[in-house]
Structures are given as structure tokens and as C-alpha cells.
Design a protein around this motif. Structure first.
Motif, PDB file in Angstrom:
ATOM      1  N   GLY A  33      26.073 -22.330  19.211  1.00 61.36           N
ATOM      2  CA  GLY A  33      27.027 -22.559  17.954  1.00 61.36           C
ATOM      3  C   GLY A  33      27.484 -21.357  17.376  1.00 61.36           C
ATOM      4  O   GLY A  33      26.923 -20.281  17.676  1.00 61.36           O
ATOM      5  N   LEU A 151      28.391 -34.026  10.500  1.00 59.67           N
ATOM      6  CA  LEU A 151      27.860 -32.701  11.252  1.00 59.67           C
ATOM      7  C   LEU A 151      26.779 -33.449  12.377  1.00 59.67           C
ATOM      8  O   LEU A 151      26.568 -33.169  13.166  1.00 59.67           O
ATOM      9  CB  LEU A 151      27.074 -32.022  10.319  1.00 59.67           C
ATOM     10  N   HIS A 152      26.206 -34.794  11.758  1.00 63.01           N
ATOM     11  CA  HIS A 152      25.373 -35.520  12.616  1.00 63.01           C
ATOM     12  C   HIS A 152      26.053 -35.917  14.036  1.00 63.01           C
ATOM     13  O   HIS A 152      25.499 -35.933  14.852  1.00 63.01           O
ATOM     14  CB  HIS A 152      24.700 -36.700  11.936  1.00 63.01           C
ATOM     15  N   GLU A 155      26.761 -32.886  16.453  1.00 65.94           N
ATOM     16  CA  GLU A 155      25.388 -32.712  17.027  1.00 65.94           C
ATOM     17  C   GLU A 155      25.114 -33.796  18.023  1.00 65.94           C
ATOM     18  O   GLU A 155      24.676 -33.554  19.214  1.00 65.94           O
ATOM     19  CB  GLU A 155      24.147 -32.471  16.154  1.00 65.94           C
ATOM     20  N   GLU A 156      25.197 -35.138  17.717  1.00 63.54           N
ATOM     21  CA  GLU A 156      24.864 -36.119  18.595  1.00 63.54           C
ATOM     22  C   GLU A 156      25.795 -36.284  20.028  1.00 63.54           C
ATOM     23  O   GLU A 156      25.286 -36.571  20.908  1.00 63.54           O
ATOM     24  CB  GLU A 156      24.969 -37.547  17.794  1.00 63.54           C
ATOM     25  N   GLY A 158      27.620 -33.786  21.053  1.00 63.95           N
ATOM     26  CA  GLY A 158      27.585 -32.418  21.964  1.00 63.95           C
ATOM     27  C   GLY A 158      29.002 -31.561  21.935  1.00 63.95           C
ATOM     28  O   GLY A 158      29.295 -31.098  22.920  1.00 63.95           O
ATOM     29  N   GLY A 178      26.670 -26.546   9.163  1.00 68.24           N
ATOM     30  CA  GLY A 178      26.785 -26.865  10.516  1.00 68.24           C
ATOM     31  C   GLY A 178      25.999 -26.081  11.048  1.00 68.24           C
ATOM     32  O   GLY A 178      25.178 -26.747  12.377  1.00 68.24           O
ATOM     33  N   ARG A 179      25.708 -25.049  10.877  1.00 72.22           N
ATOM     34  CA  ARG A 179      24.705 -24.254  11.774  1.00 72.22           C
ATOM     35  C   ARG A 179      23.310 -24.377  11.855  1.00 72.22           C
ATOM     36  O   ARG A 179      22.491 -24.259  12.630  1.00 72.22           O
ATOM     37  CB  ARG A 179      25.035 -22.656  11.152  1.00 72.22           C
ATOM     38  N   ALA A 182      24.172 -28.662  13.293  1.00 71.84           N
ATOM     39  CA  ALA A 182      24.623 -29.137  14.443  1.00 71.84           C
ATOM     40  C   ALA A 182      24.618 -27.594  15.066  1.00 71.84           C
ATOM     41  O   ALA A 182      25.762 -27.178  15.289  1.00 71.84           O
ATOM     42  CB  ALA A 182      26.246 -29.576  14.202  1.00 71.84           C
ATOM     43  N   PRO A 183      23.445 -27.220  15.470  1.00 70.12           N
ATOM     44  CA  PRO A 183      23.416 -25.592  15.912  1.00 70.12           C
ATOM     45  C   PRO A 183      24.155 -25.603  16.909  1.00 70.12           C
ATOM     46  O   PRO A 183      24.520 -24.247  17.615  1.00 70.12           O
ATOM     47  CB  PRO A 183      21.964 -25.570  16.058  1.00 70.12           C
ATOM     48  N   ARG A 184      24.496 -26.520  17.950  1.00 66.42           N
ATOM     49  CA  ARG A 184      25.173 -26.163  19.467  1.00 66.42           C
ATOM     50  C   ARG A 184      26.734 -26.385  19.106  1.00 66.42           C
ATOM     51  O   ARG A 184      27.499 -26.091  20.182  1.00 66.42           O
ATOM     52  CB  ARG A 184      24.760 -27.158  20.503  1.00 66.42           C
ATOM     53  N   THR A 185      27.346 -26.549  18.090  1.00 71.67           N
ATOM     54  CA  THR A 185      28.794 -26.577  17.704  1.00 71.67           C
ATOM     55  C   THR A 185      29.145 -25.268  17.158  1.00 71.67           C
ATOM     56  O   THR A 185      28.594 -24.845  16.176  1.00 71.67           O
ATOM     57  CB  THR A 185      28.906 -28.026  16.745  1.00 71.67           C
TER      58      THR A 185
END
Length: 250
Positions: A33, A151-152, A155-156, A158, A178-179, A182-185
Motif C-alpha cells: 500500500g 479501513l477494515h 483490508e478484508e 483486498g 489506512g497505512r 489497511a497496509p495493502r491498500t
């Protein structure tokens, strides 16, 4: 190019559009992310006034120049950067997402504006997957429960790119949180970009933008709200020009 407030720096660390595209491609490929911010004169005013906003900006991974005054200041400092307006990033970012085959979310503005922006984007970008649109409540708090739910969910599910049309500082603060949550966003703060795309705000004609007068066009469209903001921006310009010159002579 960097700007300094209270002894702390905010740097335009992505000076060119091609470098931004390469960085976004690499992060999509790695499922990593990011938080992308677009610094302009109004943000400089807020950075000087708010230590909290300054900390939020320092937490952004990628910062580009949104506004010709930022470009002019970088030239004075002899650390030139290209103009990369947030509103102009929406389509290119979506094209990169479609190229990488990753899903996208739209957050902010109004439900009607998001639906119109979604229709415009899917018509313009073949293969784009817009997985979720969310128009936050009128009193959206980037620190609140609604923000946590957004944010959840990102993350959930993807989702790899979330375009934030919440205005500063809310969008940058949500991206900062969010970092962690939701670190992959990848979060891109694009202001009125979705409203422009969906036709809910009218952007200045190309010739107005080419002559660096878009700020005046916008001010005249909503003088009660925007004229005081732009007055503050003009007031800080002499000091920023002096700082840019000091960077140059160093």
C-alpha cells in the motif's frame, strides 16, 4: 523540493509523473500500500497552522506538486518538480489499476457523485474493477468508527487502490490511518477529482488551466468560501519565495 514548518520538513519526493507511475506499478505488483498526497498552497497554509496536519503529511509515502505555485517555488529553489494535480490523477491511477488487475474503491463526495464517477471511469478505462463506492456521512471523522469500518473493509476485501475525495485534512488523515489498518491498500487523496469526473463540479476550461488561472476560476465560482482561502495562500507566497531562494543559494 521541500517546505519547512516548525523545524520539520515536508518534501515533494516524487518530482515527475513518470516516476509516480513507476512507483505505483511497483507497489501494485508487490501488493504494497501507499498514501499519496498532493501538496498545494492551501496545504502549505494548513501545514503552518496545524502541527497535527504537518505530522499527517510527514506520514504520507508519496507527495507530488498540485498547483503551479509549488512548481514555481521549486524552480526558484533549483529543485524543479512537475505539476501533477490531484484531479488529473484519477484516470491515470485507474488505468494503472486496470493494467495490474487490482480492484478499486471510491470514497467521499456524495452517493450520486460516486455513481456518476464510477460510470465515467468504467466507460473510460477498459477492464477497471470498481469493487466498492462509499459516501461517508456528513460529519465524517477520520478518527471515528465509520472510518474504522471503511479501513477494515478495504483490508478484508483486498482493494488495492482507494481514491479519497474527502478534502484536506480528512482525506490525508484517513490515508495515514489506512497505512496501519489497511497496509495493502494504496490511498490517493484527490480532492474534487471524482466530482469533476462525474460532472458534479465544473472544472475550469483547458485554456484557463494553461494560463495558471484555475484558482481565480474556482474563486469566482464560490467566492464566499474560496476567496478567504486564496487570500491566505497569496499572503504566504512572499515568505515561501524567500525560503525557496535560501534553498537555492545553499
Amino acid at each position: 523540493m521541500y517546505f519547512e514548518f516548525h523545524g520539520r520538513r515536508v518534501a515533494v519526493n516524487i518530482p515527475r509523473r513518470d516516476l509516480l507511475d513507476a512507483e505505483i506499478r511497483a507497489r501494485f505488483k508487490a501488493r504494497q500500500g501507499f498514501a499519496l498526497a498532493t501538496v498545494n498552497l492551501d496545504h502549505l497554509v494548513k501545514l503552518a497552522e496545524s502541527p497535527a496536519f504537518l505530522a499527517t503529511y510527514q506520514a504520507q509515502d508519496l507527495v507530488v506538486a498540485d498547483g503551479r505555485p509549488i512548481v514555481w517555488l521549486s524552480r526558484i529553489a533549483r529543485r524543479p518538480v512537475e505539476l501533477v494535480p490531484g484531479s488529473d490523477m484519477v484516470l491515470p491511477l485507474c488505468r494503472l489499476a486496470a493494467e495490474a488487475g487490482v480492484p478499486v474503491a471510491l470514497a467521499g463526495s456524495t452517493e450520486e457523485a460516486l455513481l456518476d464517477a464510477e460510470a465515467a471511469l468504467t466507460a473510460e478505462v477498459p477492464g477497471l474493477e470498481i469493487a466498492w463506492c462509499h459516501a461517508p456521512s456528513g460529519r465524517f471523522d477520520p478518527e471515528g468508527e465509520e472510518a474504522d469500518r471503511i479501513l477494515h473493509r478495504l483490508e478484508e476485501t483486498g482493494i488495492a487502490l482507494c481514491l479519497l475525495a474527502l478534502g484536506a485534512p480528512k482525506q490525508e488523515r484517513l490515508a495515514q490511518r489506512g497505512r496501519r489498518l489497511a497496509p495493502r491498500t494504496g490511498f490517493a487523496s484527490i480532492g474534487a477529482g471524482l466530482d469533476f469526473l462525474g460532472g458534479h463540479q465544473k472544472r475550469a476550461p483547458a485554456w484557463v488551466r494553461a494560463t495558471a488561472m484555475e484558482w481565480l476560476w474556482r474563486a469566482m465560482s464560490n467566492p464566499a468560501r474560496l476567496l478567504p482561502r486564496y487570500a491566505k495562500c497569496l499572503m504566504i507566497l512572499p515568505g515561501q519565495m524567500a525560503r525557496a531562494w535560501r534553498i537555492r543559494v545553499r
